[in-house]
Design a protein around this motif. Structure first.
Motif: not given
Length: 221
Positions: A43-52
């Protein structure tokens, strides 16, 4: 799925960004494990990869079934976008001996950024198409809001149990009634018009398969 070749890693986006990472991992595991053995969920943790997220299966066949069955499936009040990942996961690479730690970071970041941008464009196009479908359905529907929904556009092979799996995630669901003499349509009943309205909004235009999209309206009494 476009031109992306089949692989054992599934890319999932349009996920509810408010769900905590641990809860999201458990929920994704619960819904994807029915298709085969899962060896990793990232599960993506960074702001730009949220929801992925990326779900790594043991084999390509399991990933293929997941892509076919779960794309557009409502998950935490949002339709999941499910496709093959454009890059091999670390878990898969380590299993087949192709993992290269020296190349991982720059390559994966670049590919995932591009993947995210392409997915966002597809998501915007899908939202526009869904809006057109909702407006068309509203214009064609003369019945006032009530607790029973009329469902059209179903594949002939659709069963009551299959349809119930989609609608029972919404509060107030009571039953699904198929019309044997008229394949492709059904009635779904809720315990109030307010709850049927939530389901109508959530599943309007939902794609049962690549060639069939549901059209929902209030049943005429």
């Amino acid at each position: 799925m476009g031109d992306i070749p089949p692989c054992a890693t599934v890319y999932v986006n349009n996920l509810n960004e408010k769900i905590k990472k641990d809860e999201l991992r458990k929920s994704l595991s619960a819904i994807f494990t029915q298709f085969g053995k899962i060896i990793d969920i990232n599960c993506a943790k960074t702001y730009t990869l949220r929801g992925q997220a990326w779900v790594v299966f043991e084999d390509v066949a399991a990933a293929t079934n997941a892509v076919k069955q779960l794309n557009e499936f409502p998950f935490y009040d949002k339709p999941m976008r499910v496709s093959y990942a454009t890059s091999k996961s670390d878990a898969s690479a380590k299993r087949d001996g192709t993992f290269d730690s020296a190349k991982r970071d720059p390559m994966i970041r670049q590919k995932r950024k591009a993947e995210s941008q392409v997915s966002e464009k597809k998501s915007q196009a899908a939202k526009k198409e869904a809006g057109v479908q909702k407006n068309a359905a509203a214009a064609a529907n003369d019945a006032p809001p009530n607790e029973i929904l009329f469902v059209e556009g179903l594949p002939d092979a659709t069963t009551a149990s299959m349809l119930s799996m989609l609608f029972q995630q919404f509060p107030g669901f009571k039953e699904t009634r198929m019309i044997d003499a008229k394949p492709g349509i059904a009635f779904v009943e809720f315990d109030s018009s307010a709850k049927s309205a939530v389901a109508l909004s959530g599943l309007q235009g939902f794609k049962i398969n690549p060639t069939h999209s549901m059209t929902l309206s209030y049943a005429k009494k």
